[in-house]
Design a protein around this motif. Sequence first.
Motif, PDB file in Angstrom:
ATOM      1  N   UNK A  61       0.784  -1.218   0.000  1.00  0.00           N
ATOM      2  CA  UNK A  61       0.000   0.000   0.000  1.00  0.00           C
ATOM      3  C   UNK A  61       0.819   1.272   0.000  1.00  0.00           C
ATOM      4  N   UNK A  62       2.120   1.163  -0.298  1.00  0.00           N
ATOM      5  CA  UNK A  62       2.983   2.340  -0.362  1.00  0.00           C
ATOM      6  C   UNK A  62       3.268   2.681  -1.819  1.00  0.00           C
ATOM      7  N   UNK A  63       2.706   3.771  -2.328  1.00  0.00           N
ATOM      8  CA  UNK A  63       2.956   4.143  -3.729  1.00  0.00           C
ATOM      9  C   UNK A  63       4.381   4.628  -3.935  1.00  0.00           C
ATOM     10  N   UNK A  64       5.013   4.150  -5.001  1.00  0.00           N
ATOM     11  CA  UNK A  64       6.352   4.585  -5.425  1.00  0.00           C
ATOM     12  C   UNK A  64       7.423   4.314  -4.379  1.00  0.00           C
ATOM     13  N   UNK A  65       7.296   3.207  -3.640  1.00  0.00           N
ATOM     14  CA  UNK A  65       8.322   2.810  -2.692  1.00  0.00           C
ATOM     15  C   UNK A  65       9.302   1.882  -3.399  1.00  0.00           C
ATOM     16  N   UNK A 157      12.793   5.024   0.220  1.00  0.00           N
ATOM     17  CA  UNK A 157      13.045   3.778   0.937  1.00  0.00           C
ATOM     18  C   UNK A 157      12.358   3.832   2.301  1.00  0.00           C
ATOM     19  N   UNK A 158      11.873   2.698   2.763  1.00  0.00           N
ATOM     20  CA  UNK A 158      11.361   2.602   4.125  1.00  0.00           C
ATOM     21  C   UNK A 158      12.518   2.263   5.054  1.00  0.00           C
ATOM     22  N   UNK A 159      12.581   2.927   6.213  1.00  0.00           N
ATOM     23  CA  UNK A 159      13.700   2.738   7.135  1.00  0.00           C
ATOM     24  C   UNK A 159      13.201   2.677   8.572  1.00  0.00           C
ATOM     25  N   UNK A 160      14.166   2.392   9.478  1.00  0.00           N
ATOM     26  CA  UNK A 160      13.836   2.459  10.901  1.00  0.00           C
ATOM     27  C   UNK A 160      14.178   3.847  11.443  1.00  0.00           C
ATOM     28  N   UNK A 161      13.995   4.044  12.727  1.00  0.00           N
ATOM     29  CA  UNK A 161      14.081   5.384  13.298  1.00  0.00           C
ATOM     30  C   UNK A 161      15.456   5.991  13.393  1.00  0.00           C
ATOM     31  N   UNK A 162      16.535   5.214  13.252  1.00  0.00           N
ATOM     32  CA  UNK A 162      17.878   5.731  13.445  1.00  0.00           C
ATOM     33  C   UNK A 162      18.344   6.607  12.285  1.00  0.00           C
ATOM     34  N   UNK A 163      17.741   6.451  11.122  1.00  0.00           N
ATOM     35  CA  UNK A 163      18.214   7.165   9.934  1.00  0.00           C
ATOM     36  C   UNK A 163      17.914   8.662  10.005  1.00  0.00           C
ATOM     37  N   UNK A 170      11.574   7.088   4.544  1.00  0.00           N
ATOM     38  CA  UNK A 170      10.263   7.219   5.190  1.00  0.00           C
ATOM     39  C   UNK A 170      10.239   6.304   6.410  1.00  0.00           C
ATOM     40  N   UNK A 171      10.068   6.920   7.573  1.00  0.00           N
ATOM     41  CA  UNK A 171      10.118   6.182   8.834  1.00  0.00           C
ATOM     42  C   UNK A 171       8.736   6.129   9.482  1.00  0.00           C
ATOM     43  N   UNK A 172       8.578   5.206  10.414  1.00  0.00           N
ATOM     44  CA  UNK A 172       7.317   5.100  11.154  1.00  0.00           C
ATOM     45  C   UNK A 172       7.275   6.163  12.241  1.00  0.00           C
ATOM     46  N   UNK A 173       6.071   6.458  12.735  1.00  0.00           N
ATOM     47  CA  UNK A 173       5.929   7.403  13.841  1.00  0.00           C
ATOM     48  C   UNK A 173       6.477   6.776  15.121  1.00  0.00           C
ATOM     49  N   UNK A 174       7.267   7.571  15.874  1.00  0.00           N
ATOM     50  CA  UNK A 174       7.786   7.077  17.150  1.00  0.00           C
ATOM     51  C   UNK A 174       6.662   6.941  18.178  1.00  0.00           C
ATOM     52  N   UNK A 186       1.919   0.497  11.597  1.00  0.00           N
ATOM     53  CA  UNK A 186       1.807  -0.947  11.400  1.00  0.00           C
ATOM     54  C   UNK A 186       2.175  -1.334   9.970  1.00  0.00           C
ATOM     55  N   UNK A 187       1.680  -0.575   8.994  1.00  0.00           N
ATOM     56  CA  UNK A 187       1.968  -0.898   7.597  1.00  0.00           C
ATOM     57  C   UNK A 187       3.441  -0.682   7.270  1.00  0.00           C
ATOM     58  N   UNK A 188       4.019   0.407   7.785  1.00  0.00           N
ATOM     59  CA  UNK A 188       5.420   0.699   7.504  1.00  0.00           C
ATOM     60  C   UNK A 188       6.327  -0.371   8.105  1.00  0.00           C
ATOM     61  N   UNK A 189       6.087  -0.739   9.352  1.00  0.00           N
ATOM     62  CA  UNK A 189       6.919  -1.753  10.004  1.00  0.00           C
ATOM     63  C   UNK A 189       6.724  -3.128   9.375  1.00  0.00           C
ATOM     64  N   UNK A 190       5.513  -3.392   8.898  1.00  0.00           N
ATOM     65  CA  UNK A 190       5.273  -4.658   8.208  1.00  0.00           C
ATOM     66  C   UNK A 190       6.025  -4.736   6.897  1.00  0.00           C
ATOM     67  N   UNK A 191       6.038  -3.617   6.158  1.00  0.00           N
ATOM     68  CA  UNK A 191       6.751  -3.591   4.878  1.00  0.00           C
ATOM     69  C   UNK A 191       8.256  -3.691   5.088  1.00  0.00           C
TER      70      UNK A 191
END
Length: 209
Positions: A61-65, A157-163, A170-174, A186-191
């Motif tokens: 569900x992430x466009x252009x990732x 790119x999807x990443x974790x919070x350290x970047x 694109x990171x998830x909300x802390x 949830x979707x970001x961490x799943x991807x």
Amino acid sequence: MATGESPDTMDDYMRMSERTTRESLYTLSKGVVEIFGDVYLWKPSLHDLQELYAAHEERHGFPRMIGSIDCTPWKWKNCPVAWKGQYASDHHGSPSLVLEVVASQDLWILHAFFGVAGSNNDVNVLDQSSILDDLLNGKTLDALFTVNGNRYKYGYYLTNGIYHQYSTFVKAFHHPVEERDNFFKRRQEGACKDVERAFGVLKAKWHIV
């Protein structure tokens, strides 16, 4: 190759001349490119990017990732004694390298880079990595897309919070507050599990000697 050393640094340790070391490295590199280049050692084309965009939007569900980026420590079992101080840290204990990878949903590894001596986390490996070189040098392929009425030129790119807070990552909300923030997290961490699966496959098959 792993440490970025110049050929003449091997003189004493390997008992090899600079010329022999250089020619051996060239022969090895040439063989790797000839055997694996057409399948593994190539950057995504514009057509590849379009397919990655479509696959990730359908699956996550992430466009252009483009893919998910992350790092993992990789133990160096036979690290030379003279180098152990450079590759051991409080984080990992035994000598290890840090592998940076970008992986897609079908385990295609689009980018791989082993951090140099002294690098032990995602950020200081990124500082040496070539992942953003094309973007900084203006060579990144244009793949225009629109999200929520905003027009963008490049994928991400999807990443974790350290970047770092780069638009490319694109990171998830802390600390998500609203339900939509929780849903995005949830979707970001799943991807992001795409790259974790790639690490699992790599470690199950290979090890650094």
